[in-house]
Design a protein around this motif. Structure first.
Motif, PDB file in Angstrom:
ATOM      1  N   THR A  97       0.799  -1.229   0.000  1.00 23.28           N
ATOM      2  CA  THR A  97       0.000   0.000   0.000  1.00 23.28           C
ATOM      3  C   THR A  97       0.828   1.273   0.000  1.00 23.28           C
ATOM      4  O   THR A  97       0.341   2.333  -0.404  1.00 23.28           O
ATOM      5  CB  THR A  97      -0.922   0.044   1.230  1.00 23.28           C
ATOM      6  N   GLY A  98       2.060   1.197   0.511  1.00 24.56           N
ATOM      7  CA  GLY A  98       2.882   2.394   0.609  1.00 24.56           C
ATOM      8  C   GLY A  98       2.517   3.293   1.766  1.00 24.56           C
ATOM      9  O   GLY A  98       2.907   4.468   1.799  1.00 24.56           O
ATOM     10  N   VAL A  99       1.782   2.747   2.753  1.00 20.14           N
ATOM     11  CA  VAL A  99       1.455   3.506   3.955  1.00 20.14           C
ATOM     12  C   VAL A  99       1.735   2.635   5.173  1.00 20.14           C
ATOM     13  O   VAL A  99       1.804   1.410   5.089  1.00 20.14           O
ATOM     14  CB  VAL A  99      -0.012   3.982   3.974  1.00 20.14           C
ATOM     15  N   TRP A 100       1.868   3.286   6.334  1.00 18.57           N
ATOM     16  CA  TRP A 100       2.171   2.586   7.572  1.00 18.57           C
ATOM     17  C   TRP A 100       0.919   1.957   8.177  1.00 18.57           C
ATOM     18  O   TRP A 100      -0.205   2.306   7.791  1.00 18.57           O
ATOM     19  CB  TRP A 100       2.832   3.544   8.564  1.00 18.57           C
TER      20      TRP A 100
ATOM     21  N   VAL B 189       7.874   1.748   3.231  1.00 20.04           N
ATOM     22  CA  VAL B 189       6.757   2.320   2.470  1.00 20.04           C
ATOM     23  C   VAL B 189       7.189   2.843   1.105  1.00 20.04           C
ATOM     24  O   VAL B 189       6.340   3.241   0.298  1.00 20.04           O
ATOM     25  CB  VAL B 189       6.091   3.463   3.254  1.00 20.04           C
ATOM     26  N   ASP B 190       8.491   2.847   0.819  1.00 20.89           N
ATOM     27  CA  ASP B 190       8.982   3.449  -0.418  1.00 20.89           C
ATOM     28  C   ASP B 190       8.839   2.543  -1.637  1.00 20.89           C
ATOM     29  O   ASP B 190       9.038   2.995  -2.765  1.00 20.89           O
ATOM     30  CB  ASP B 190      10.452   3.857  -0.254  1.00 20.89           C
ATOM     31  N   VAL B 191       8.494   1.277  -1.435  1.00 20.96           N
ATOM     32  CA  VAL B 191       8.366   0.359  -2.578  1.00 20.96           C
ATOM     33  C   VAL B 191       7.281   0.834  -3.527  1.00 20.96           C
ATOM     34  O   VAL B 191       7.506   1.000  -4.740  1.00 20.96           O
ATOM     35  CB  VAL B 191       8.090  -1.077  -2.101  1.00 20.96           C
TER      36      VAL B 191
ATOM     37  N   ALA C 157      -4.348  12.695  -2.471  1.00 19.44           N
ATOM     38  CA  ALA C 157      -5.467  12.049  -1.778  1.00 19.44           C
ATOM     39  C   ALA C 157      -5.173  10.586  -1.472  1.00 19.44           C
ATOM     40  O   ALA C 157      -5.846   9.989  -0.618  1.00 19.44           O
ATOM     41  CB  ALA C 157      -6.744  12.158  -2.618  1.00 19.44           C
ATOM     42  N   TRP C 158      -4.181   9.994  -2.156  1.00 19.01           N
ATOM     43  CA  TRP C 158      -3.821   8.610  -1.841  1.00 19.01           C
ATOM     44  C   TRP C 158      -3.199   8.500  -0.453  1.00 19.01           C
ATOM     45  O   TRP C 158      -3.206   7.430   0.139  1.00 19.01           O
ATOM     46  CB  TRP C 158      -2.838   8.069  -2.876  1.00 19.01           C
ATOM     47  N   GLY C 159      -2.636   9.574   0.030  1.00 13.22           N
ATOM     48  CA  GLY C 159      -2.065   9.578   1.374  1.00 13.22           C
ATOM     49  C   GLY C 159      -0.824   8.733   1.540  1.00 13.22           C
ATOM     50  O   GLY C 159      -0.555   8.225   2.638  1.00 13.22           O
ATOM     51  N   LEU C 160      -0.037   8.563   0.476  1.00  9.60           N
ATOM     52  CA  LEU C 160       1.159   7.726   0.573  1.00  9.60           C
ATOM     53  C   LEU C 160       2.138   8.269   1.610  1.00  9.60           C
ATOM     54  O   LEU C 160       2.353   9.478   1.716  1.00  9.60           O
ATOM     55  CB  LEU C 160       1.872   7.637  -0.779  1.00  9.60           C
ATOM     56  N   ASP C 161       2.753   7.364   2.346  1.00  9.87           N
ATOM     57  CA  ASP C 161       3.824   7.725   3.266  1.00  9.87           C
ATOM     58  C   ASP C 161       5.196   7.586   2.623  1.00  9.87           C
ATOM     59  O   ASP C 161       6.183   8.096   3.148  1.00  9.87           O
ATOM     60  CB  ASP C 161       3.773   6.839   4.515  1.00  9.87           C
ATOM     61  N   GLY C 162       5.271   6.876   1.512  1.00 12.57           N
ATOM     62  CA  GLY C 162       6.552   6.598   0.882  1.00 12.57           C
ATOM     63  C   GLY C 162       6.958   7.639  -0.138  1.00 12.57           C
ATOM     64  O   GLY C 162       6.183   8.511  -0.539  1.00 12.57           O
ATOM     65  N   LYS C 163       8.218   7.529  -0.564  1.00 14.13           N
ATOM     66  CA  LYS C 163       8.771   8.356  -1.636  1.00 14.13           C
ATOM     67  C   LYS C 163       9.662   7.477  -2.495  1.00 14.13           C
ATOM     68  O   LYS C 163      10.107   6.413  -2.057  1.00 14.13           O
ATOM     69  CB  LYS C 163       9.559   9.528  -1.061  1.00 14.13           C
ATOM     70  N   PRO C 164       9.923   7.853  -3.748  1.00 12.22           N
ATOM     71  CA  PRO C 164      10.792   7.036  -4.590  1.00 12.22           C
ATOM     72  C   PRO C 164      12.158   6.830  -3.947  1.00 12.22           C
ATOM     73  O   PRO C 164      12.705   7.736  -3.302  1.00 12.22           O
ATOM     74  CB  PRO C 164      10.907   7.860  -5.879  1.00 12.22           C
ATOM     75  N   ILE C 165      12.724   5.646  -4.120  1.00  9.40           N
ATOM     76  CA  ILE C 165      13.962   5.289  -3.433  1.00  9.40           C
ATOM     77  C   ILE C 165      15.125   6.177  -3.849  1.00  9.40           C
ATOM     78  O   ILE C 165      16.068   6.380  -3.088  1.00  9.40           O
ATOM     79  CB  ILE C 165      14.303   3.799  -3.673  1.00  9.40           C
ATOM     80  N   GLN C 166      15.061   6.769  -5.053  1.00 10.24           N
ATOM     81  CA  GLN C 166      16.166   7.625  -5.489  1.00 10.24           C
ATOM     82  C   GLN C 166      15.979   9.078  -5.063  1.00 10.24           C
ATOM     83  O   GLN C 166      16.852   9.908  -5.299  1.00 10.24           O
ATOM     84  CB  GLN C 166      16.344   7.560  -7.007  1.00 10.24           C
ATOM     85  N   GLU C 167      14.881   9.392  -4.426  1.00  9.41           N
ATOM     86  CA  GLU C 167      14.640  10.758  -3.964  1.00  9.41           C
ATOM     87  C   GLU C 167      15.304  10.953  -2.608  1.00  9.41           C
ATOM     88  O   GLU C 167      14.830  10.468  -1.593  1.00  9.41           O
ATOM     89  CB  GLU C 167      13.136  11.018  -3.852  1.00  9.41           C
TER      90      GLU C 167
ATOM     91  N   LEU D  53       7.836   3.299  17.335  1.00  9.29           N
ATOM     92  CA  LEU D  53       6.746   3.824  16.516  1.00  9.29           C
ATOM     93  C   LEU D  53       7.113   5.098  15.762  1.00  9.29           C
ATOM     94  O   LEU D  53       6.270   5.692  15.092  1.00  9.29           O
ATOM     95  CB  LEU D  53       5.517   4.108  17.396  1.00  9.29           C
ATOM     96  N   ASN D  54       8.358   5.488  15.818  1.00 11.08           N
ATOM     97  CA  ASN D  54       8.801   6.729  15.175  1.00 11.08           C
ATOM     98  C   ASN D  54       9.007   6.518  13.672  1.00 11.08           C
ATOM     99  O   ASN D  54      10.048   6.857  13.099  1.00 11.08           O
ATOM    100  CB  ASN D  54      10.107   7.202  15.833  1.00 11.08           C
ATOM    101  N   VAL D  55       8.004   5.959  13.009  1.00  8.12           N
ATOM    102  CA  VAL D  55       8.183   5.427  11.661  1.00  8.12           C
ATOM    103  C   VAL D  55       8.321   6.495  10.584  1.00  8.12           C
ATOM    104  O   VAL D  55       8.930   6.244   9.540  1.00  8.12           O
ATOM    105  CB  VAL D  55       7.024   4.476  11.291  1.00  8.12           C
TER     106      VAL D  55
END
Length: 512
Positions: A103-106, A290-292, A307-317, A391-393
Motif C-alpha cells: 500500500t505504501g502507507v504505515w 513504504v517506499d516500494v 489524496a492517496w495519502g502515501l507515506d513513501g517516496k521514490p527510493i532515489q529521492e 513507533l517513530n516510523v
C-alpha cells in the motif's frame, strides 16, 4: 506469519496442498495443472517493473550467503536498510509487513496489525497493483504468491490481470512460481509483476536466522531471482525497454527463529532497487519500507494523487533534511550500556545554522540524552525497548530527540529543559510563514512541549503547545508575519522530569 517459531504450514494446514492459477477469463485450476502459465493481456509500457518479495529475509544475513544476484543488484543499484515499527502500532509479522510494502502507507493507515488482517482498510489504501489498475488500466499486471493470505485478504493480488496463488509449501511452490514467472517474462509482455518467495521465512522459523540452513535458503531464493533477471534480459524487446527491479522483505528474524516482537533483529527490513535513474552503489540512510509502492509509481511515470495519502517516496529521492547531514559524524554510546559499542548513532552537535539552548538544563543524567540530541532509529530505540520508541516510523535517517525518560536513568539534579532552535529564514514581504515537520510526542505528567516563533530575533511567541500524544505524524503550523518582520526562527522547547520524549524531523519553513 506466526509470531513464535511455529511453522506456517502448521498454522495453515487446513489450506491443504492445492494451488490456484487464476487469470482474467480463466477458472481456478488444481496444482497438478499449475505448470501452464496464465495468459496476460499484452503490455503497453516500455517502463516495466518487477517487485520480488522475500519473506523474513534479514538483511545482515545476506553478507554471510553467496547470493550473487542480490549482491550484484546492491552493487549496481540503491540499497536502503531500515527498521520496522513494533506493537502497539503493529507486530513484526507478515500481514502488516506486506500490507506496508503493497500500500505504501504505515499500519496506522492501512489498519493491519497482525496476521488476522482485522481492521484492514484496503478500500482507502489499496495495494499498488490495484492502484495501477485504477489509474492506468491498460497496463498488464501479474502477481504470484505462495502465502494465500496475500490473496484472500486482498493485500497484494487485487488489480492483477493474472495471478498465481499457492498454498504455503514453499520449497515446492517458490520453484513453481519461478518457473511460471520466468515463462511469462520470456514469452509474454507484462508491465508490472509482484512475485513472492516464502522459503527464507519458513527456514527462519524452523532453524533460526543464525543457522547455515537460513543462508542456504537465501542462496536458493537468490538463484530464483537470478532466473527472473535472466528471463528479463532474454526478452526480444529488452533493448527497447526500461526495467526496474525491486527486492524487499516484510520483517526480520531472531537468531533462534521467530518474529513479531520488538527486537532489532525482528525489525530489520530493506528496499533494494535497480533501474533507470536509480544510483549504482548508493546506501541511503532515509529509505523506509513504504517506499516500494512510491518507487513503482515513479518508475512508471505516475505522479501519486495527494489524496492517496502515501507515506513513501521514490527510493532515489534523497532527503534534504539538515539532520541527515550529521550521519557521518555520529558517535557511539557513552552511558547507555544496552546499546552495543559498535552502533554509531548520536551526537549533540547541531547541524549548521541550528543550535540547542541548554542554559536551564539540569546536571548529570545520561550523557547521550542531556538536552536535544540527534540520533538514528536504531540507536534511540535500542536505548529502551517496548516504550513505543519503535513507533517513530515517519522519521527518516537522523532526527532530533529530547528524551527526559532516558536522561533520568542516571543520577541527575534539576529538570530537563532544552530548546532546539532552527536557523533564521527570510520573511520580508510575506504575510504568513508555515512550519512543517514530522513529530512524535509522548505526554506524561507535568512535561511540556512548545513550539515558539521568533521574528527579527525578538521575544519568542508560542505557536503550539503539545499536551497529548502525537505518534509520528506530520505537522503544519501557519503563523502570520508581523509588519516589518524580515526573519523568523522557530524553537522547540521541551521540559520534563523523568517523563517521556519528543522527536522532530523533516523541518521545512516556507513564507508566502
Amino acid at each position: 506469519m506466526p509470531i513464535t517459531g511455529i511453522s506456517r504450514r502448521t498454522v495453515l494446514a487446513a489450506a491443504g496442498a492445492t494451488a490456484a492459477v487464476a487469470a482474467t477469463g480463466l477458472a481456478t485450476a488444481p496444482a497438478a495443472h499449475a505448470a501452464a502459465s496464465p495468459t496476460l493481456p499484452n503490455g503497453t509500457s516500455q517502463d516495466k517493473v518487477l517487485v520480488v518479495g522475500m519473506d523474513g529475509l534479514r538483511y545482515d544475513r545476506i553478507d554471510a550467503a553467496k547470493a550473487p544476484n542480490l549482491k550484484s543488484l546492491m552493487a549496481n543499484g540503491t540499497y536502503g536498510r531500515s527498521l520496522l515499527y513494533a506493537s502497539p502500532m503493529a507486530a513484526t509479522s507478515s500481514g502488516p509487513g506486506w500490507s506496508t510494502i503493497s500500500t505504501g502507507v504505515w499500519p496506522d493507515k492501512h489498519g493491519v496489525k497482525d496476521n488476522t488482517f482485522t481492521g484492514r482498510d484496503y478500500g482507502r489504501y489499496p495495494g499498488f497493483l490495484a492502484r495501477l489498475n485504477q489509474v492506468r488500466p491498460a497496463l498488464s499486471l501479474f502477481a504470484a504468491v505462495d502465502w494465500p493470505e496475500l490473496d484472500t485478504f486482498g493485500t497484494v493480488t487485487p488489480g492483477a490481470d493474472a495471478k498465481l496463488v499457492y498454498d504455503n509449501d514453499y520449497a515446492v511452490n517458490d520453484l513453481t512460481i519461478t518457473e511460471i514467472t520466468e515463462d511469462v517474462l520470456r514469452n509474454q509482455n507484462p508491465d508490472v509483476l509482484f512475485v513472492y518467495f516464502g522459503e527464507t521465512d519458513e527456514i527462519g522459523h524452523g532453524y533460526g536466522a543464525a543457522s547455515p540452513k537460513y543462508t542456504d535458503a537465501i542462496d536458493v531464493q537468490d538463484g530464483y531471482l537470478g532466473r527472473l533477471l535472466a528471463a528479463i534480459q532474454a526478452r526480444p524487446t529488452y533493448a527497447s525497454e526500461r526495467w526496474t527491479v525491486l527486492v524487499a522483505t516484510d520483517h526480520g528474524h531472531t537468531d533462534a527463529g521467530g518474529h513479531g516482537g520488538s527486537s532489532i533483529e525482528e525489525r530489520r527490513t530493506f528496499v533494494l532497487a535497480q533501474g533507470p535513474g536509480i544510483a549504482a552503489g548508493a546506501r541511503p540512510i532515509d529509505t523506509r519500507l513504504v517506499d516500494v509502492a512510491a518507487t513503482v509509481f515513479h518508475q512508471l511515470g505516475i505522479t501519486p494523487d495527494p489524496a492517496w495519502g502515501l507515506d513513501g517516496k521514490p527510493i532515489q529521492e534523497r532527503s534534504t533534511d539538515a539532520f541527515d547531514s550529521l550521519h557521518g559524524s555520529l558517535g557511539g554510546r557513552v552511558d547507555e550500556t544496552g546499546i552495543p559499542a559498535g552502533i554509531l548513532g548520536f551526537t549533540h552537535t547541531a547541524p549548521s545554522g541550528w543550535s540547542v539552548i541548554n542554559n536551564a538544563m539540569g546536571t548529570g543524567g545520561m550523557t547521550e540524552w542531556r538536552g536535544w540530541s540527534f540520533a538514528t532509529d536504531e540507536f534511540w530505540s535500542r536505548a529502551q525497548r517496548d516504550q513505543s520508541r519503535e513507533l517513530n516510523v515517519r522519521a527518516r535517517g537522523v532526527f532530533a530527540v529530547a528524551d527526559s525518560d532516558e536522561w533520568a536513568d542516571k543520577s541527575f539534579s534539576g529538570t530537563y529543559d532544552s530548546t532546539l532552535v532552527t536557523p533564521a529564514y527570510g520573511v520580508s514581504g510575506a504575510s504568513r510563514v508555515t512550519l512543517d515537520f514530522i513529530t512524535f510526542y509522548r505526554q506524561e505528567g507535568g512535561q511540556t512541549g512548545q513550539v515558539q516563533a521568533v521574528f527579527n530575533g525578538g521575544t519568542p511567541t508560542v505557536v503550539k503547545n503539545y499536551t497529548a500524544d502525537v505518534v509520528s505524524q506530520p505537522q503544519s503550523l501557519s503563523v502570520p508575519v508581523p509588519a516589518g518582520a524580515t526573519s523568523v526562527s522557530f524553537r522547540f522547547r521541551y521540559t520534563g522530569a523523568n517523563n517521556w520524549y519528543w522527536t522532530i524531523d523533516g523541518v521545512k519553513i516556507t513564507a508566502s
